[in-house]
Design a protein around this motif. Structure first.
Motif, PDB file in Angstrom:
ATOM      1  N   VAL A 186      61.970  30.067  67.546  1.00 29.19           N
ATOM      2  CA  VAL A 186      60.552  30.055  67.208  1.00 29.19           C
ATOM      3  C   VAL A 186      60.301  30.949  66.004  1.00 29.19           C
ATOM      4  O   VAL A 186      60.945  31.988  65.845  1.00 29.19           O
ATOM      5  CB  VAL A 186      59.690  30.489  68.427  1.00 29.19           C
ATOM      6  CG1 VAL A 186      60.043  31.890  68.876  1.00 29.19           C
ATOM      7  CG2 VAL A 186      58.204  30.399  68.113  1.00 29.19           C
ATOM      8  N   LYS A 187      59.380  30.536  65.153  1.00 32.90           N
ATOM      9  CA  LYS A 187      59.052  31.271  63.941  1.00 32.90           C
ATOM     10  C   LYS A 187      57.608  31.736  63.995  1.00 32.90           C
ATOM     11  O   LYS A 187      56.763  31.108  64.620  1.00 32.90           O
ATOM     12  CB  LYS A 187      59.253  30.389  62.707  1.00 32.90           C
ATOM     13  CG  LYS A 187      60.645  29.803  62.568  1.00 32.90           C
ATOM     14  CD  LYS A 187      60.698  28.815  61.411  1.00 32.90           C
ATOM     15  CE  LYS A 187      62.042  28.115  61.350  1.00 32.90           C
ATOM     16  NZ  LYS A 187      62.080  27.108  60.258  1.00 32.90           N
ATOM     17  N   GLY A 188      57.328  32.842  63.318  1.00 29.66           N
ATOM     18  CA  GLY A 188      55.970  33.340  63.225  1.00 29.66           C
ATOM     19  C   GLY A 188      55.943  34.683  62.528  1.00 29.66           C
ATOM     20  O   GLY A 188      56.950  35.130  61.964  1.00 29.66           O
ATOM     21  N   LYS A 189      54.802  35.327  62.561  1.00 22.92           N
ATOM     22  CA  LYS A 189      54.648  36.650  61.946  1.00 22.92           C
ATOM     23  C   LYS A 189      54.738  37.728  63.017  1.00 22.92           C
ATOM     24  O   LYS A 189      54.165  37.594  64.091  1.00 22.92           O
ATOM     25  CB  LYS A 189      53.312  36.746  61.225  1.00 22.92           C
ATOM     26  CG  LYS A 189      53.207  35.860  59.993  1.00 22.92           C
ATOM     27  CD  LYS A 189      51.866  36.058  59.289  1.00 22.92           C
ATOM     28  CE  LYS A 189      51.786  35.203  58.034  1.00 22.92           C
ATOM     29  NZ  LYS A 189      50.489  35.393  57.327  1.00 22.92           N
ATOM     30  N   LYS A 190      55.460  38.785  62.705  1.00 28.89           N
ATOM     31  CA  LYS A 190      55.597  39.895  63.646  1.00 28.89           C
ATOM     32  C   LYS A 190      54.340  40.757  63.658  1.00 28.89           C
ATOM     33  O   LYS A 190      53.745  41.030  62.606  1.00 28.89           O
ATOM     34  CB  LYS A 190      56.796  40.767  63.274  1.00 28.89           C
ATOM     35  CG  LYS A 190      56.927  42.001  64.180  1.00 28.89           C
ATOM     36  CD  LYS A 190      57.528  43.164  63.439  1.00 28.89           C
ATOM     37  CE  LYS A 190      57.321  44.448  64.226  1.00 28.89           C
ATOM     38  NZ  LYS A 190      57.885  45.613  63.545  1.00 28.89           N
ATOM     39  N   PHE A 224      61.481  45.005  61.287  1.00 27.00           N
ATOM     40  CA  PHE A 224      60.643  44.305  60.326  1.00 27.00           C
ATOM     41  C   PHE A 224      59.225  44.868  60.338  1.00 27.00           C
ATOM     42  O   PHE A 224      58.715  45.316  61.364  1.00 27.00           O
ATOM     43  CB  PHE A 224      60.614  42.803  60.638  1.00 27.00           C
ATOM     44  CG  PHE A 224      61.959  42.154  60.518  1.00 27.00           C
ATOM     45  CD1 PHE A 224      62.397  41.690  59.292  1.00 27.00           C
ATOM     46  CD2 PHE A 224      62.790  42.040  61.618  1.00 27.00           C
ATOM     47  CE1 PHE A 224      63.646  41.093  59.176  1.00 27.00           C
ATOM     48  CE2 PHE A 224      64.034  41.452  61.508  1.00 27.00           C
ATOM     49  CZ  PHE A 224      64.468  40.977  60.276  1.00 27.00           C
ATOM     50  N   GLU A 225      58.586  44.826  59.188  1.00 27.12           N
ATOM     51  CA  GLU A 225      57.209  45.299  59.067  1.00 27.12           C
ATOM     52  C   GLU A 225      56.257  44.290  59.701  1.00 27.12           C
ATOM     53  O   GLU A 225      56.552  43.093  59.785  1.00 27.12           O
ATOM     54  CB  GLU A 225      56.846  45.487  57.593  1.00 27.12           C
ATOM     55  CG  GLU A 225      57.680  46.521  56.860  1.00 27.12           C
ATOM     56  CD  GLU A 225      57.448  47.932  57.392  1.00 27.12           C
ATOM     57  OE1 GLU A 225      56.309  48.202  57.859  1.00 27.12           O
ATOM     58  OE2 GLU A 225      58.375  48.751  57.349  1.00 27.12           O
ATOM     59  N   ASP A 226      55.106  44.792  60.136  1.00 30.16           N
ATOM     60  CA  ASP A 226      54.077  43.886  60.635  1.00 30.16           C
ATOM     61  C   ASP A 226      53.728  42.875  59.552  1.00 30.16           C
ATOM     62  O   ASP A 226      53.617  43.220  58.373  1.00 30.16           O
ATOM     63  CB  ASP A 226      52.833  44.660  61.048  1.00 30.16           C
ATOM     64  CG  ASP A 226      52.938  45.189  62.465  1.00 30.16           C
ATOM     65  OD1 ASP A 226      54.039  45.108  63.030  1.00 30.16           O
ATOM     66  OD2 ASP A 226      51.943  45.697  62.994  1.00 30.16           O
ATOM     67  N   GLY A 227      53.557  41.630  59.964  1.00 26.52           N
ATOM     68  CA  GLY A 227      53.228  40.578  59.019  1.00 26.52           C
ATOM     69  C   GLY A 227      54.427  39.846  58.471  1.00 26.52           C
ATOM     70  O   GLY A 227      54.274  38.795  57.830  1.00 26.52           O
ATOM     71  N   VAL A 279      67.190  38.963  65.358  1.00 21.11           N
ATOM     72  CA  VAL A 279      66.021  38.459  64.636  1.00 21.11           C
ATOM     73  C   VAL A 279      66.377  38.295  63.162  1.00 21.11           C
ATOM     74  O   VAL A 279      67.052  39.136  62.573  1.00 21.11           O
ATOM     75  CB  VAL A 279      64.840  39.436  64.789  1.00 21.11           C
ATOM     76  CG1 VAL A 279      63.619  38.943  64.029  1.00 21.11           C
ATOM     77  CG2 VAL A 279      64.512  39.625  66.265  1.00 21.11           C
ATOM     78  N   GLU A 280      65.922  37.204  62.571  1.00 21.03           N
ATOM     79  CA  GLU A 280      66.160  36.960  61.149  1.00 21.03           C
ATOM     80  C   GLU A 280      64.828  36.773  60.446  1.00 21.03           C
ATOM     81  O   GLU A 280      63.865  36.274  61.035  1.00 21.03           O
ATOM     82  CB  GLU A 280      67.020  35.704  60.940  1.00 21.03           C
ATOM     83  CG  GLU A 280      68.367  35.741  61.642  1.00 21.03           C
ATOM     84  CD  GLU A 280      69.334  36.709  61.006  1.00 21.03           C
ATOM     85  OE1 GLU A 280      69.053  37.184  59.890  1.00 21.03           O
ATOM     86  OE2 GLU A 280      70.371  37.000  61.632  1.00 21.03           O
ATOM     87  N   GLU A 281      64.774  37.167  59.164  1.00 23.70           N
ATOM     88  CA  GLU A 281      63.609  36.833  58.358  1.00 23.70           C
ATOM     89  C   GLU A 281      63.625  35.339  58.093  1.00 23.70           C
ATOM     90  O   GLU A 281      64.647  34.776  57.685  1.00 23.70           O
ATOM     91  CB  GLU A 281      63.620  37.593  57.039  1.00 23.70           C
ATOM     92  CG  GLU A 281      63.160  39.035  57.165  1.00 23.70           C
ATOM     93  CD  GLU A 281      62.900  39.667  55.834  1.00 23.70           C
ATOM     94  OE1 GLU A 281      61.706  39.756  55.466  1.00 23.70           O
ATOM     95  OE2 GLU A 281      63.851  40.056  55.164  1.00 23.70           O
TER      96      GLU A 281
END
Length: 610
Positions: A502-506, A539-542, A566-568
């Motif tokens: 699943v993909k999304g923003k952290k 990872f940074e928020d967003g 986790v991957e970007e």
């Protein structure tokens, strides 16, 4: 093959370590009661890290899904199975390693000393304020050996000091034990009348052993004297039902009625345990009404002619308008299959105080038909597949599920997740089956179990008929392939129990207590993502991220628990450049076979295979 479902996670809270030499003949003391000299800080650390102080280096590793941090009460808080502290390699032969707990440590944590994956001492059960002593096995004492302290049960513990003794010096100059100088009570009723957490010496006079539980790493001995009953929890007494105890024990009165947790096992007090055990007659239960159970906490009681209501984890015995919850606390599997059609039963069990959350319960130890007679199950209901199982009314008891090449997705403590023809299921607390399973294996055959959708999670659970004998397990090196899912899919309950990508923003939120909760967002949709030590915290928020994990539930909501790094999301193109031509990869960069269906990368191009 059976599997076990349980996953609860580790906590490590860290504090300064001072190192001293040759105190009480010990070679080194690692002391966590000072300030934060390690530089760990108060932010949760969710992956293994190494720290150096005072010339010594230690490595801290949280359990799956856990974390550690500096803790201002002056200790390390270790939580749950798998949490470790790797000690330095010392330049002397090590005979013994002592671990000192704090006053707020769990009274039921189990831990041990390991060299690699091999236990080199005897597992102990920690108690509040007790120092656990680990004698290192012969052949494992050589200088330069790397020792690891590992939590081996699903409980938390706090550690104040770790003391390492040289060979030849560890046994002769141990710290002097104290004698107990507190209150002595004359009988169990007087002990149960004490305020919660009061420490006292309990006198046992002809105390009959009613029942012994040796399940799941704990040993409880329920005993009764002329005036009351009590649960001696993890005391270390070797006794069985029907025997009689005389003597004294020192322990703390639990907050729950009739329970003694965190018993002092002769550890801190030289006179903390002084009990003789003699043979006696079988214990006899007290016949009580359903509405009287609360007056007999820890006693062995019998309900006669009751009927059953409810199902799954919410079964109750009823009679004359009263009801009491039934609890399979010791996993005896006696409740499974009881009928709710008015059939009358006689039920024997231990009256249990479930605290504010559950109230009075009956821990079931025996069931017969009213007036005697064996409880005979109806023939098992056959279920042809996981898909058919998911279509049943929940809960459903006494099923025989046929599995056909079900893929083991993840083994996570007491939880095992499997997928069959695109449908996934959780196997919960199925210990015999879990023992024969491995990740990525294929499972075929029949298994007897009960089915329930528990807090949104579809799961089968062991009953008294559950065995692994009728299953065939074929090991496989081909990794389970995650299915593509969206945040909206997961939030809506799709793909539950399945392995997804699943993909999304952290997004991260921190509570007032310092705990971090991670989310994956996509537009207006948001789900919890359990980091599980897999790197989401980096990872940074967003940041756009891609995660792979199991869709499970918590707090009656769907979430994803991460089991791959986790991957970007923007890093996928960089992965493509390193891929051999012709080989197919999924979106996580893993090799897949030619029969894989879904989005793949081949020869630097994204291709949807249907």
């Amino acid at each position: 093959m059976l599997m076990i479902k349980h996953l609860r996670f580790l906590l490590l809270a860290l504090v300064a370590v001072a190192v001293s030499a040759n105190v009480h003949a010990q070679a080194v003391t690692i002391d966590f009661s000072g300030s934060d000299n390690w530089g760990i800080g108060t932010t949760n650390v969710t992956e293994a890290k190494t720290y150096t102080y005072g010339g010594y280096t230690i490595k801290l590793t949280p359990s799956s899904g856990g974390y550690f941090r500096w803790y201002d009460s002056g200790n390390i808080l270790l939580g749950k199975t798998g949490a470790t502290i790797e000690l330095p390699a010392f330049d002397f032969d090590v005979e013994r390693i002592d671990v000192e707990g704090t006053s707020s440590a769990s009274g039921s944590v189990k831990q041990n000393i390991f060299v690699g994956d091999e236990a080199v001492s005897t597992e102990t059960t920690g108690a509040k304020g007790v120092t656990n002593k680990y004698a290192i096995a012969e052949g494992k004492q050589a200088a330069g050996t790397l020792y690891t302290l590992k939590v081996t049960s699903n409980h938390n513990t706090q550690i104040t000091k770790i003391m390492i003794y040289k060979k030849g010096e560890g046994g002769s100059d141990e710290p002097e034990q104290k004698t107990f100088d507190g209150e002595t009570v004359a009988d169990i009723a007087a002990f149960n009348a004490l305020a919660s957490n009061t420490e006292a010496r309990l006198t046992l006079t002809d105390a009959k052993v009613l029942f012994v539980n040796d399940y799941n790493g704990t040993k409880e001995i329920f005993v009764k004297d002329a005036k009351g009953a009590v649960d001696l929890y993890n005391l270390g007494i070797d006794a069985k039902a029907g025997q009689v105890l005389n003597g004294t024990v020192v322990g703390k009165r639990s907050a729950r009625s009739g329970f003694v947790y965190a018993m002092v096992k002769g550890g801190d007090y030289s006179d903390g345990l002084n009990v003789t055990v003699t043979d006696g007659d079988d214990p006899k239960p007290v016949v009580v009404g359903v509405d009287e159970v609360a007056g007999f906490y820890c006693d062995l009681v019998k309900l006669e002619g009751v009927t059953i209501t409810g199902s799954g984890n919410s079964m109750k015995a009823t009679a004359d308008g009263a009801e009491v919850a039934l609890y399979d606390r010791f996993q005896l599997k006696l409740i499974s299959g009881l009928k709710t059609d008015g059939t009358k039963y006689d039920i024997t069990g231990l009256a249990y105080d479930g605290g504010a959350s559950y109230g009075v319960e009956l821990v079931v130890t025996g069931v017969t038909l009213a007036g005697g007679g064996e409880v005979v199950d109806e023939p098992a209901t056959p279920v042809a597949s996981i898909e058919a199982l998911l279509g049943l009314t929940s809960p459903s008891a006494n099923l025989e599920l046929t599995l056909t090449d079900a893929k083991v997705l993840v083994i996570d403590g007491n939880y095992v997740y499997v997928r069959e023809n695109g449908k996934a299921l959780c196997l919960y607390q199925m210990n015999d089956i879990k023992a024969v399973l491995k990740a990525n294996a294929l499972v075929s055959g029949k298994v007897r179990a009960d089915f329930e959708v528990y807090r949104l999670l579809p799961e089968i659970k062991a009953n008294k008929h559950t065995v692994a004998d009728n299953l065939t397990v074929t090991e496989s090196e081909e990794e389970a392939v995650p299915v593509a899912a969206t945040v909206a899919d997961i939030a809506a309950g799709k793909n539950v129990c399945d392995l997804v990508i699943v993909k999304g923003k952290k997004k991260m939120e921190t509570t007032d207590g310092g705990s971090n909760t991670y989310y994956i967002e996509d537009g207006d949709n948001k789900i919890v993502a359990v980091n599980n030590g897999k790197g989401l915290d980096k990872f940074e928020d967003g940041a756009e991220v891609t995660v792979i994990g199991i869709v499970n539930t918590a707090n009656d909501k769907y979430q994803v628990k991460i089991f791959k790094s986790v991957e970007e999301t923007t890093g996928i193109n960089a992965v493509k450049a390193d891929m051999p031509q012709g080989q197919a990869y999924n979106m996580a960069g893993q090799k897949v076979s030619d029969n894989y269906r879904g989005l793949i990368i081949r020869d630097g191009k994204k291709i949807m295979v249907k």
